[in-house]
Design an enzyme around this catalytic site. Structure first.
Site, PDB file in Angstrom:
ATOM      1  N   GLY A 162       2.787  -1.256   3.949  1.00  0.00           N
ATOM      2  CA  GLY A 162       3.176  -0.117   4.174  1.00  0.00           C
ATOM      3  C   GLY A 162       4.266   0.533   3.262  1.00  0.00           C
ATOM      4  O   GLY A 162       5.153   0.519   2.634  1.00  0.00           O
ATOM      5  N   GLY A 163       4.790   1.467   4.110  1.00  0.00           N
ATOM      6  CA  GLY A 163       6.467   2.358   3.940  1.00  0.00           C
ATOM      7  C   GLY A 163       7.085   0.817   3.245  1.00  0.00           C
ATOM      8  O   GLY A 163       7.703   1.674   2.094  1.00  0.00           O
ATOM      9  N   GLY A 170       2.949   1.817  11.110  1.00  0.00           N
ATOM     10  CA  GLY A 170       4.213   3.194  10.503  1.00  0.00           C
ATOM     11  C   GLY A 170       4.439   4.092  12.150  1.00  0.00           C
ATOM     12  O   GLY A 170       5.857   4.434  11.730  1.00  0.00           O
ATOM     13  N   SER A 212       3.818  -2.487  10.146  1.00  0.00           N
ATOM     14  CA  SER A 212       5.120  -2.655  10.278  1.00  0.00           C
ATOM     15  C   SER A 212       5.190  -3.698  10.001  1.00  0.00           C
ATOM     16  O   SER A 212       6.980  -4.066  10.914  1.00  0.00           O
ATOM     17  CB  SER A 212       5.810  -1.878  12.171  1.00  0.00           C
ATOM     18  OG  SER A 212       5.501  -0.930  11.893  1.00  0.00           O
ATOM     19  N   ASN A 251       0.924  -1.033   0.231  1.00  0.00           N
ATOM     20  CA  ASN A 251       0.546  -0.012   0.180  1.00  0.00           C
ATOM     21  C   ASN A 251       0.846   1.231   0.029  1.00  0.00           C
ATOM     22  O   ASN A 251       1.481   1.657   1.210  1.00  0.00           O
ATOM     23  CB  ASN A 251      -1.088  -0.196   0.948  1.00  0.00           C
ATOM     24  CG  ASN A 251      -1.869   1.417   1.595  1.00  0.00           C
ATOM     25  OD1 ASN A 251      -1.533   1.830   0.335  1.00  0.00           O
ATOM     26  ND2 ASN A 251      -2.650   1.335   2.623  1.00  0.00           N
ATOM     27  N   TRP A 252       1.330   2.029  -0.997  1.00  0.00           N
ATOM     28  CA  TRP A 252       1.990   2.957  -1.458  1.00  0.00           C
ATOM     29  C   TRP A 252       1.751   4.158  -0.738  1.00  0.00           C
ATOM     30  O   TRP A 252       2.158   5.396  -0.572  1.00  0.00           O
ATOM     31  CB  TRP A 252       2.078   3.350  -2.927  1.00  0.00           C
ATOM     32  CG  TRP A 252       3.215   2.725  -3.479  1.00  0.00           C
ATOM     33  CD1 TRP A 252       3.480   0.924  -2.536  1.00  0.00           C
ATOM     34  CD2 TRP A 252       4.030   3.115  -4.391  1.00  0.00           C
ATOM     35  NE1 TRP A 252       4.330   1.241  -3.799  1.00  0.00           N
ATOM     36  CE2 TRP A 252       4.697   1.603  -4.461  1.00  0.00           C
ATOM     37  CE3 TRP A 252       4.206   4.093  -5.312  1.00  0.00           C
ATOM     38  CZ2 TRP A 252       5.509   1.321  -5.897  1.00  0.00           C
ATOM     39  CZ3 TRP A 252       4.545   4.053  -6.619  1.00  0.00           C
ATOM     40  CH2 TRP A 252       5.536   2.387  -6.983  1.00  0.00           C
ATOM     41  N   LYS A 253       0.022   4.113  -0.114  1.00  0.00           N
ATOM     42  CA  LYS A 253      -0.527   5.570   0.254  1.00  0.00           C
ATOM     43  C   LYS A 253      -0.536   6.715  -0.555  1.00  0.00           C
ATOM     44  O   LYS A 253      -0.765   6.145  -1.948  1.00  0.00           O
ATOM     45  CB  LYS A 253      -0.401   5.847   1.774  1.00  0.00           C
ATOM     46  CG  LYS A 253      -0.221   4.605   2.491  1.00  0.00           C
ATOM     47  CD  LYS A 253      -0.234   4.562   4.279  1.00  0.00           C
ATOM     48  CE  LYS A 253      -0.644   2.823   4.980  1.00  0.00           C
ATOM     49  NZ  LYS A 253      -0.127   3.667   6.201  1.00  0.00           N
TER      50      LYS A 253
END
Length: 245
Positions: free
Chosen positions: A228-229, A168, A207, A8-10
């Site tokens: 995520g990140g 995150g 995370s 998920n690049w958001k």
């Protein structure tokens, strides 16, 4: 069960970020799991073209419940399918909190995704306060019952457990905590969908990175990850994918 790893690049990524998808193609050619990248809407068209002929597929981060109409700034599931999108993330905690999306809204979007032939990744998860009050299973159960529509099947439904307090932050629940929630989700899915509940993939998110992915994937009822990140850089994301083999 074949694992699913979704990135998920958001709200991250410019046209130049396409290089990360190209790099990921080269790093994951022999992967034996399903791999999804969910870039922002602005990059979806380019990303779909870029992954043709590879084992990568493209997803989206949200969709509207209606197929068309006077909904300025929104994107329908049919529009996403028209671009070649295969998956869509729904009910992410950031949208639940920042955009006021409740379970009813998420369910409406899941129905739209199914109508358009997309696979929904429906997110559930508790806050730190709810965890401290020992209400994690209660909260997740309420979200699951309220967000998954009648008629859902393993062919077009994935559940992602993302404890809000771990997204995150670098914090990760204990293995026992993850297994407890995933086992509860599996039981709820079996009660709701019968034998087909065994086949619905349950992802862990919060995370996840290359250094802890192998431990997480070794837990019961963990069928993959929503990342995520760490999905923004091909090298880090490829490390997570390698741990899923």
């Amino acid at each position: 069960m074949r694992r699913l790893i979704a990135g998920n690049w958001k709200m991250n990524g410019l046209i130049s970020s396409q290089a990360e998808i190209e790099a990921l193609k080269g790093l994951t050619g022999g992967a034996t799991c399903d791999i999804v990248v969910c870039p922002p809407f602005t990059l979806i068209d380019r990303a779909v073209e870029a992954v043709k002929g590879s084992n990568l597929v493209i997803g989206a981060q949200d969709c509207h419940a209606q197929s068309s109409g006077a909904h300025t700034g929104e994107i329908s599931a049919e529009m996403l399918a028209d671009l070649g999108v295969r998956y869509v993330i729904l009910g992410h905690s950031e949208r639940r909190v920042l955009n006021g999306e409740d379970d009813e809204i998420v369910m409406g979007k899941a129905l739209a995704a199914h109508r358009a032939g997309l696979i929904s990744i429906v997110c559930v998860g508790e806050t730190r306060h709810e965890r401290d009050e020992a209400r994690a299973l209660e909260v997740v159960g309420e979200q699951l019952r309220g967000s998954v529509p009648e008629g859902a099947t393993s062919r077009h439904l994935v559940i992602a457990y993302e404890p809000v307090w771990a997204i995150g932050t670098g914090l990760v629940p204990t293995s026992e905590q993850i297994e407890e929630v995933h086992a509860a989700i599996r039981q709820m899915l079996k009660e709701r969908l019968g034998d087909d509940g065994h086949l619905v993939k349950i992802l862990y998110g919060g995370s996840v990175k290359a250094s802890n992915a192998a431990v997480i994937f070794g837990l019961r009822n963990v069928d993959g990850a929503l990342v995520g990140g760490a999905s923004l850089k091909a090298s880090e994301f490829a490390g997570i994918i390698s741990a899923a083999v």
